[in-house]
Motif scaffolding. Structure first.
Motif, PDB file in Angstrom:
ATOM      1  N   UNK A  92       0.873  -1.175   0.000  1.00 51.64           N
ATOM      2  CA  UNK A  92       0.000   0.000   0.000  1.00 51.64           C
ATOM      3  C   UNK A  92       0.904   1.217   0.000  1.00 51.64           C
ATOM      4  N   UNK A  93       1.158   1.733  -1.187  1.00 55.91           N
ATOM      5  CA  UNK A  93       2.053   2.874  -1.244  1.00 55.91           C
ATOM      6  C   UNK A  93       3.383   2.511  -0.630  1.00 55.91           C
ATOM      7  N   UNK A  94       3.785   3.272   0.394  1.00 56.95           N
ATOM      8  CA  UNK A  94       5.081   3.005   1.004  1.00 56.95           C
ATOM      9  C   UNK A  94       5.059   1.824   1.956  1.00 56.95           C
ATOM     10  N   UNK A  95       3.848   1.357   2.305  1.00 59.43           N
ATOM     11  CA  UNK A  95       3.759   0.325   3.330  1.00 59.43           C
ATOM     12  C   UNK A  95       3.661  -1.057   2.698  1.00 59.43           C
ATOM     13  N   UNK A  96       4.602  -1.909   3.045  1.00 64.67           N
ATOM     14  CA  UNK A  96       4.556  -3.281   2.551  1.00 64.67           C
ATOM     15  C   UNK A  96       3.690  -4.086   3.507  1.00 64.67           C
ATOM     16  N   UNK A  97       2.511  -4.505   3.039  1.00 62.70           N
ATOM     17  CA  UNK A  97       1.636  -5.301   3.898  1.00 62.70           C
ATOM     18  C   UNK A  97       2.033  -6.769   3.810  1.00 62.70           C
ATOM     19  N   UNK A 128       4.987  -9.338   1.890  1.00 63.61           N
ATOM     20  CA  UNK A 128       6.194  -9.381   1.061  1.00 63.61           C
ATOM     21  C   UNK A 128       6.144 -10.613   0.185  1.00 63.61           C
ATOM     22  N   UNK A 138      -0.705  -5.982  12.395  1.00 64.10           N
ATOM     23  CA  UNK A 138      -0.048  -5.400  11.235  1.00 64.10           C
ATOM     24  C   UNK A 138       0.870  -6.358  10.507  1.00 64.10           C
ATOM     25  N   UNK A 191       5.834  -9.370   9.636  1.00 61.48           N
ATOM     26  CA  UNK A 191       6.192  -8.351   8.650  1.00 61.48           C
ATOM     27  C   UNK A 191       5.939  -8.812   7.218  1.00 61.48           C
ATOM     28  N   UNK A 192       4.786  -9.414   7.010  1.00 57.78           N
ATOM     29  CA  UNK A 192       4.406  -9.761   5.646  1.00 57.78           C
ATOM     30  C   UNK A 192       5.080 -10.990   5.088  1.00 57.78           C
ATOM     31  N   UNK A 244       2.457   2.767  12.281  1.00 58.77           N
ATOM     32  CA  UNK A 244       1.814   3.605  11.278  1.00 58.77           C
ATOM     33  C   UNK A 244       2.888   4.296  10.464  1.00 58.77           C
ATOM     34  N   UNK A 245       2.482   4.818   9.293  1.00 60.59           N
ATOM     35  CA  UNK A 245       3.447   5.520   8.454  1.00 60.59           C
ATOM     36  C   UNK A 245       3.784   6.869   9.085  1.00 60.59           C
ATOM     37  N   UNK A 263      -6.805   3.069   7.806  1.00 59.61           N
ATOM     38  CA  UNK A 263      -5.833   2.236   7.103  1.00 59.61           C
ATOM     39  C   UNK A 263      -4.954   1.432   8.048  1.00 59.61           C
TER      40      UNK A 263
END
Ligand SMILES: Nc1ncnc2c1ncn2[C@@H]1O[C@H](COP(=O)(O)OP(=O)(O)OP(=O)(O)O)[C@@H](O)[C@H]1O
Ligand SMILES: [Mg+2]
Lengths: 356, 533
Positions: free
Chosen positions: B13-18, B20, B39, B214-215, B423-424, B432
């Motif tokens: 999601x944009x800069x956030x890697x949900x 990997x 998360x 972490x995904x 959070x970002x 989000x």
């Protein structure tokens, strides 16, 4: 570490690859602050673009449209709907709509005229008229609260009630015979520094309302209610109280618009302001205040009002038959909101890229 | 062979890697637990498996065939049903209409409500949901709405059922009933994916366990029998410390921050009492609250509560336990001003009786942290900092008429850091965040208001073990700084570990108050269900 992980120990450096704007060593909580600050300015962007574009287009075809005098007249014509639209933006951002604004405007204006005819000093009558607007707004609020009906329904009724009062009080006649030499008429209906006083008032009110909406706890409360009414109530915000305050504000704005109107026209028609409610709603929506609530832009709403006025006088320039003017106005509204939705979609994509 | 398999899934999601590079495979007749901290990407992965989200990368195989679901409706038609973490129901429709959002039985062009009712009743019965099918959904409690959502998924007769934290809002008895339903489905060769932060039930129910961090998959489809709880927790948290007892304060920053607050608070507390001084008139039956305790004296409400007397001192956490409708929730509502005190009295630490209405009690220093975050807790379309500022700065206006964004952001950032909020930035839209992180924002916004009474209603719903310990430590330190804390929780373990005392309710009365060695899960459950001390 892939996701922005804020562990118990500082992990700022590890985040860097995923934080597009934040350099290493900067807390991830701090990023994107500047971006968010730019967003409010952009909310009213599309209506600005549309207004300027329309003025330029008309000006290219009819250069005399671009004369200072003509442009000022157009602004002057937009003051009344502009003021109402500013208040409407507050209401819409808390998921409410007031349909009685045109009638409050008319009734206040007629009452001022009648008071002046009764021998009241015009300034005093003007002040009482503004206060009357506030009282009418308060009545709306009390009806909503104590009968327990939605604002839109309550004001649908008071739309007729207030208009009916205006007609009854004036016996359906124009209110004329104003002492036009009085300073009330020469100042409020005249010019200051070459610009109509009412335009100055519109500018001042726009600034004031923007500050109130964006920077005061009251403004935050208004938007919080629109964002999630249940959560607002559960955070200790009184929706009833805030609604009352905003409805009174709306009435006061209608009163101010009425005073400016009477001073400018120097007479009062009991039907004046009919249909202003829909124009004010349209102006707010064109300006970028979404009907789902939670956000608002007063500047956008005021420019929405200006855009409607530009359309109105543009039509005259193109000699569009009167019977087509509604059609043309509607078409322009459609265009303006399409442009808005286009720009918004692009912005949302950009936000999504930043994970906002 | 797996019925449904996800391979090499990536989602950004944009800069956030949900996600990997994650995957999971679901076998028929098996319960596959999907675990991970808040998360970690669990919800994202199962949303992808059920067609709600399209992945950036990776493949989805249904019975060995590659598939691509356009939406959840298509997935449901192919036998994949999801019960999502955040409920997707229509509050203004009745229960029956919610059970058949798209594909109900029809008679000609009309929906066939009789046939719908006939099909729905046994399912609701099985889940133990006793409400009329005509009830408006919005009038149901969070737990009941959760069951409606589950019933809706069951009615599609899925071959794969994905449950995202289905029990987080349920009390023990209904959670147990749900787990039994899942066992029955397993016997019928349904493949189940089960996401939960309640490890006890995971260990009791699941056949295989996959853990995401972490995904990424850090533990892939291990047989549950070969694992210990400790191994699972370690896999989930990595090197992050898991604190089992909230009571033992963390050595890290949260406590220090709490101490700083403590230094400020006495002055404020004194202020509050001084303000109420003369106006209150004669000292009430409960006596002057020189000790700043919350006093509930012989409180009652028709048909709900009778003769409840409790005193809670500052610095103390009192748990309120009970089955649904036994009075523990009602007690919380009394103190929140949400329910009228019909007999007896309830006095706040200031010595004043609790005012009528939620808004006034909030102004009087009461905080109400709700587990129903989407409805009562958050403005999902607003940035995190605006949510955190909502009580103190916005509703109570304690920061003056003009609010300074930089200051509010700064404060939100402090809270975020203290809670390890993922959070970002604090400008990120709250909707989000992952579920558990949203719940942290709710706690933060109330702690921001420096309450004198902290009412917690399932405050850690959907929060992972690690973060739960951190939130417990925060609640602890806020309490130690002089707050009176009341806790209702569907999680009995939480009641036993976090509270100093627990009042167990049975049929509108306090059946027992447990403390010290007496205070354990077993005792709480026993008294809750029997009323026998
Ligand atoms: N629509 C979205 N836009 C931006 N980021 C998102 C979005 N949805 C999820 N995320 C981010 O992706 C990450 C994974 O979220 P996800 O909801 O899958 O977590 P989770 O494992 O289900 O956590 P929880 O246990 O708290 O429910 C989080 O960091 C979250 O903030
Ligand atoms: Mg989740």
């Amino acid at each position: 570490m892939s996701v922005n992980d804020v562990g118990t120990e500082g992990t700022a450096a590890a985040d860097a690859p995923n934080a597009p704007e934040g350099g290493p060593g900067r807390s991830p909580y701090g990023r994107a602050g500047d971006l968010a600050r730019r967003v409010p300015a952009m909310e009213s962007m599309s209506v600005l673009v549309a207004t300027v574009a329309l003025v330029v287009v008309i000006g290219v075809i009819h250069p005399d449209f671009l004369s200072a005098g003509q442009l000022l007249d157009m602004l002057q014509a937009s003051v009344y709907v502009g003021l109402l639209a500013g208040g409407m933006a507050f209401l819409i951002s808390m998921r409410e709509i007031d349909l009685s604004v045109g009638s409050m405007f008319g009734l206040s204006l007629i009452s001022m005229g009648l008071l002046i005819n009764q021998g009241f000093s015009p300034w005093l009558a003007g002040l009482l008229g503004v206060l009357l607007g506030g009282v009418l707004g308060l009545i709306n609020a009390l009806v909503v609260q104590f009968i327990g009906i939605p604002t839109i329904v309550a004001t649908l009724a008071t739309l007729s009630v207030y208009r009916g009062l205006a007609l009854a009080l004036s016996e359906g006649q124009q209110v004329t015979g104003m002492p036009v030499d009085d300073s009330f008429f020469t100042i409020l209906g005249g010019k200051v520094l070459g610009v109509q006083t009412s335009i100055w008032v519109l500018v001042a009110v726009t600034v004031l309302l923007t500050v109130v909406l964006r920077f005061t706890s009251f403004g935050y409360r208004v938007r919080a209610i629109g964002s999630n009414p249940d959560a607002a109530t559960f955070s200790g915000i009184s929706a009833n109280r805030v609604r009352m305050q905003v409805l009174v504000l709306m009435g006061l704005l209608a009163g101010v618009a009425a005073a400016l109107g009477l001073a400018f026209f120097t007479s009062g028609d009991p039907n004046i302001g009919t249909g202003f409610e829909l124009q004010a709603i349209a102006a707010a929506v064109i300006g970028g205040t979404p009907l789902r609530g939670g956000t608002a832009t007063v500047v956008g709403a005021v420019f929405g009002g200006i855009l409607l006025a530009v359309v109105g006088s543009g039509l005259q320039y193109f000699n569009i038959p009167v019977n087509w003017s509604s059609f043309a106005t509607g078409a322009v509204i459609l265009l303006a909101v399409s442009l808005d939705s286009l720009l918004r979609r692009r912005r949302r994509r950009k936000d999504a890229e930043l994970g906002l | 062979m797996a019925i449904l398999e996800a391979r090499n899934i990536g989602k950004t999601y944009g800069g956030v890697v949900a996600l990997k590079d994650a995957g999971i495979h679901v076998e028929a007749g098996s319960v596959h637990a999907l675990l991970g901290e808040n998360g970690a990407g669990k919800s994202t992965l199962i949303k992808i498996m059920s067609g709600a989200v399209t992945p950036d990368r990776g493949r989805l195989l249904l019975n060995g065939q590659e598939v691509r679901f356009r939406d959840t409706g298509e997935a449901a038609r192919q036998g994949v049903a999801i019960v999502s973490q955040e409920l997707n129901l229509f509050p203004d429709l009745d229960v029956l209409a919610n059970l058949y959002p798209v594909t109900g039985p029809r008679r000609g062009p009309f929906v066939d409500r009789a046939a719908m009712t006939e099909a729905a009743e046994p399912v609701l019965e099985q889940l133990g949901l006793k409400v009329s099918l005509r009830t408006r959904l919005g009038d149901l409690s969070l737990a009941q709405r959760q069951l409606v959502e589950i019933a809706r998924a069951l009615l599609t007769r899925p071959r794969v059922l994905i449950l995202d934290e289905p029990t987080s809002a349920l009390e023990q008895a209904s959670a147990d009933r749900l787990l039994n339903v899942v066992r029955v489905l397993r016997e019928h060769e349904v493949g189940v994916v089960f996401v939960s932060h309640i490890l006890e039930e995971v260990m009791a129910l699941s056949d295989v366990i996959t853990v995401l961090r972490n995904g990424q998959v850090v533990m892939e489809a291990r047989e549950r029998g070969t694992l210990s709880m400790q191994e699972v927790v370690t896999a989930m948290l990595g090197d992050r410390p898991a604190q089992e007892k909230g009571r033992t304060p963390l050595a890290a920053s949260p406590v220090q921050a709490g101490d700083a607050e403590a230094a400020v608070r006495p002055a404020e507390g004194a202020d509050r009492t001084a303000g109420t001084g003369g106006a209150d008139g004669p000292v009430g039956r409960a006596g002057r609250a020189a000790d700043g305790a919350l006093r509930i004296v012989d409180a009652g409400a028709q048909g709900v509560l009778a003769d409840v007397s409790l005193t809670v001192r500052p610095g103390e956490i009192l748990g309120l336990a009970g089955l649904a409708g036994s009075g523990h929730q009602a007690t919380l509502e009394l103190v929140a001003g949400l329910r009228r005190v019909e007999t007896g009295e309830v006095r706040l630490p200031s010595g004043r009786p609790v005012p009528r209405g939620l808004r006034r009690s909030i102004a009087a220093g009461v905080a109400v942290v709700s587990g129903d975050r989407r409805r009562f807790g958050l403005m999902l379309d607003k940035p995190i900092w605006e949510n955190i500022a909502q009580v103190r700065a916005v509703a109570l206006g304690r920061d003056g008429a003009f609010l300074r964004r930089t200051a509010l952001r700064e404060r939100a950032r402090d809270h975020g850091e203290r809670m390890s909020l993922r959070c970002a930035s604090v400008d990120q839209r709250t909707g989000l965040l992952s579920g558990g992180n949203q719940q942290k924002v709710v706690l933060a916004k109330w702690l921001d208001a420096n309450p004198s009474v902290l009412l917690l209603d399932d405050p850690t719903r959907g929060v992972d073990v690690g973060a739960k310990a951190e939130m417990h430590a925060l609640i602890r330190s806020a309490t130690e700084a002089g707050t009176v804390t009341l806790l209702c929780s569907t999680d009995v373990e939480e009641l036993a570990s976090l509270c100093d005392r627990v009042a167990v309710f049975y049929r509108g009365k306090v059946a027992a108050t447990l403390a010290g060695d007496d205070l354990n899960q077993h005792r709480i459950l026993e008294i809750m269900n029997t009323g026998q001390d």
